[in-house]
Every structure is written in structure tokens, then in C-alpha cells.
Design a protein around this motif. Sequence first.
Motif, mmCIF file in Angstrom:
data_model
loop_
_atom_site.group_PDB
_atom_site.id
_atom_site.type_symbol
_atom_site.label_atom_id
_atom_site.label_comp_id
_atom_site.label_asym_id
_atom_site.label_seq_id
_atom_site.Cartn_x
_atom_site.Cartn_y
_atom_site.Cartn_z
ATOM 1 N N ARG B 36 0.820 -1.207 0.000
ATOM 2 C CA ARG B 36 0.000 0.000 0.000
ATOM 3 C C ARG B 36 0.857 1.261 0.000
ATOM 4 O O ARG B 36 0.464 2.291 -0.558
ATOM 5 C CB ARG B 36 -0.963 0.018 1.183
ATOM 6 N N ALA B 37 2.024 1.167 0.612
ATOM 7 C CA ALA B 37 2.922 2.327 0.635
ATOM 8 C C ALA B 37 3.764 2.431 -0.635
ATOM 9 O O ALA B 37 4.591 3.346 -0.751
ATOM 10 C CB ALA B 37 3.827 2.243 1.871
ATOM 11 N N GLY B 38 3.576 1.483 -1.544
ATOM 12 C CA GLY B 38 4.336 1.521 -2.793
ATOM 13 C C GLY B 38 5.795 1.143 -2.591
ATOM 14 O O GLY B 38 6.686 1.640 -3.284
ATOM 15 N N LEU B 39 6.049 0.265 -1.621
ATOM 16 C CA LEU B 39 7.416 -0.133 -1.302
ATOM 17 C C LEU B 39 7.504 -1.656 -1.233
ATOM 18 O O LEU B 39 6.480 -2.340 -1.270
ATOM 19 C CB LEU B 39 7.819 0.458 0.063
ATOM 20 N N THR B 40 8.727 -2.143 -1.107
ATOM 21 C CA THR B 40 8.899 -3.585 -0.967
ATOM 22 C C THR B 40 8.931 -3.970 0.506
ATOM 23 O O THR B 40 9.160 -3.128 1.385
ATOM 24 C CB THR B 40 10.236 -4.037 -1.586
ATOM 25 N N ARG B 41 8.721 -5.272 0.741
ATOM 26 C CA ARG B 41 8.840 -5.832 2.079
ATOM 27 C C ARG B 41 10.225 -5.522 2.672
ATOM 28 O O ARG B 41 10.358 -5.198 3.846
ATOM 29 C CB ARG B 41 8.649 -7.349 1.944
ATOM 30 N N ARG B 42 11.224 -5.611 1.796
ATOM 31 C CA ARG B 42 12.583 -5.356 2.240
ATOM 32 C C ARG B 42 12.762 -3.904 2.715
ATOM 33 O O ARG B 42 13.424 -3.654 3.719
ATOM 34 C CB ARG B 42 13.526 -5.663 1.073
ATOM 35 N N SER B 43 12.146 -2.983 1.971
ATOM 36 C CA SER B 43 12.195 -1.577 2.395
ATOM 37 C C SER B 43 11.541 -1.406 3.763
ATOM 38 O O SER B 43 12.030 -0.659 4.613
ATOM 39 C CB SER B 43 11.457 -0.685 1.395
ATOM 40 N N TYR B 44 10.408 -2.095 3.958
ATOM 41 C CA TYR B 44 9.711 -1.997 5.238
ATOM 42 C C TYR B 44 10.667 -2.256 6.392
ATOM 43 O O TYR B 44 10.736 -1.488 7.359
ATOM 44 C CB TYR B 44 8.541 -2.989 5.297
ATOM 45 N N PHE B 45 11.421 -3.355 6.269
ATOM 46 C CA PHE B 45 12.290 -3.758 7.379
ATOM 47 C C PHE B 45 13.514 -2.859 7.542
ATOM 48 O O PHE B 45 14.259 -3.010 8.506
ATOM 49 C CB PHE B 45 12.682 -5.235 7.225
#
Lengths: 187, 187
Positions: B36-45
Motif C-alpha cells: 500500500r505504501a508503494g514499497l517492498t517488504r525489504r524496504s519496510y524492514f
Amino acid sequence: MARWDPGAEQRLRKAALELYAEHGYDAVTVNQIAERAGLTRRSYFRYFPDKREVLFAGADRLPAAVTEAVVAVAPDVRPWPALLEAAATVGEMLVELAEDTAVRRAVIDASPELQERERTKFASVTAALRDGLEARGVPAEDAELVAQVGAAVFQNAFSRWIDGGGQRTFRSCLDSVVASLGRQLDD
Amino acid sequence: MARWDPGAEQRLRKAALELYAEHGYDAVTVNQIAERAGLTRRSYFRYFPDKREVLFAGADRLPAAVTEAVVAVAPDVRPWPALLEAAATVGEMLVELAEDTAVRRAVIDASPELQERERTKFASVTAALRDGLEARGVPAEDAELVAQVGAAVFQNAFSRWIDGGGQRTFRSCLDSVVASLGRQLDD
């Protein structure tokens, strides 16, 4: 339930507290607790769901007792003195039942997991005080505030009771906390 | 850190809060938030260690700010008014930074796991108030009590601010809680 063993729960609690104090909460297993209490692992799980709850026996019955004590105070008593009267009643009951409170507190203070559980218990007592005040007709906003302050006073009184080695009455500890609070807030 | 994306953390927090409010905290995954934020799971972490901490951004910096605010009050001010002055300072700062506080509170109130985390945060603020008071020379026992009561007053003021839809100043909410407390304790 298997054979009737009236002392089993009490032995398990004592064994757990001893082992936690000796080795630290994280290092102790249910097997070790059961062994020291002269019981099996299976017997342990008849009394407690895990290695944490053995330190919080009776905690699930505390909120109802707290609410009941608040509701039981004579109806013409104002919220704050009613709450203090209930706190004295519950506190005197708890210190009667309490064993090894100083050791228990040291074990809890050394473990973030146990501190978290203790905070959950404290929150349930605060909610129970609030529920009791609301049952007395105190508006929700005031009940929340008075309950939180009352819970803080209760907790401090209990600490002073432990610090005093259980030699003072709970009520006198509560009175001295209330007096301290009055002095501080009047400044 | 990969490419510089100044809005990423903020977008993740917003996406998480929206999804938690829509589907409930337990049902939402990190993948959904990142998407939803237009990012990857990796970016999240890169920003948050898990799906819980996205709701508690900045919480690790709060205790130091609280202690600092207590210490910064003029030295001749007595403990309780000093604590209230610090609470007003910190509260005004928090409500400036706060977004969607009513939604956040609803999400937290619906999840025992999040309530537990919120209590941990609250305990760290209480400890920070106590540390600030002790740094002002207040004896430990009084500092603990005044900090706990102050934290309760702060929490209630923040609730009233949220209930008022953020239209009142934090200071006026704090003043009204202090006035309520005075009325209740004088009874």
C-alpha cells in the motif's frame, strides 16, 4: 484431575520461586520446578499453563475482588475515600495471602517478560477500580482518573509494605502514601 | 540504506494504520503494508523491525525527552508543579507530531498485544518522569509516587485531547484533569 494432593499447587509455587531466585527466570524449566516439588511435569500442567503463571496464581480472581470491595463501601462515601477504603480491604487480604513477596518482586524486576505480565495485572486492577467507581455512579472520565491514581497509591503502599519486611500493617503503609501524596500535590 | 526516499517511513506508518483500522491488526501482513505504501517488504524492514513497531515510531526517544523536560524546569519549582510543567511541554510537542491519534487508539484498544506494548511505553514514560524528579533531588520514594500520579494525569489529558478531536490545546486538557483530580482528592 488425578489423585487428591492438597499441597501440590503450593509446593509448585514455592519451588518455582526458589528456582527463579537461584538461577534466573529464563534459565529454569517446568521439569525442574516439578522435580523440586516432587511432582511430574504432567502434574505441573494441571495447575499452571506455563512457567510464567505460577508466579501469578490468583491474579485472575483479583479484579472481581477489587470491584466488589469498591462497590461494598457505604454508598454515601465519596469516590476517593471509598477507593482508599477498598484499597485497604484488598491490601490487607493480599498481604495475608502473600508469601515471599520480596523474593517475588526481585524475580519479576529481573525479567522484562515478567514485568510485562505484572503490568497487565496492574492494568486489570486499575480497570477493576474504575468499574467499581462507575458502579457507584461516578462519571466515566472521573472514574478513570481516580482509579489510575488510586492504583498508583495502592502499588506504592504495597512496595512500602514489602520494603518494611511485612512488619507494618498494609493500612499504615497506605496512610503514609496518601499523606505523602497530599503533601506533594499541595505544593 | 538504499536510495533516499524521504517520505517512505511516513507512508509506511500511514499505510499500516489504515490497514489495521480496516482489517484489524492481526489480519494485516507486512507485505500488505509495504504494497500500500508503494514499497517492498525489504524496504519496510529498513524502517521497522516488525508489524507492531510501525505504530510506535519515536517511542524509544520519548523517555529521554521526558526526563530532559523535567530537568529543564527552573530548579526552585517544587516536584509536582515541575512535573506538570514538563508534562505540558512534552504533551504540546506530542500533539504537534501526532496524526490520526483517534484511529491509532482504536486500533490499539482492539488488540491485547498492542495494549501490552502501549503499557510498556507508558511504564517507560513513568520511569523517565521519576528519573527526572530524582535528578532534581526528590527522594526516590516520593519521586516514584509523584511520577506515577503524573503519568496518570498525563495519560488522561491526552485522552481528553483525543476525545476533543484535537481542537483543545493540550495544556487546557491537562489543566482540566488537574482540576478534576484536585476536586476528587479534596473530598
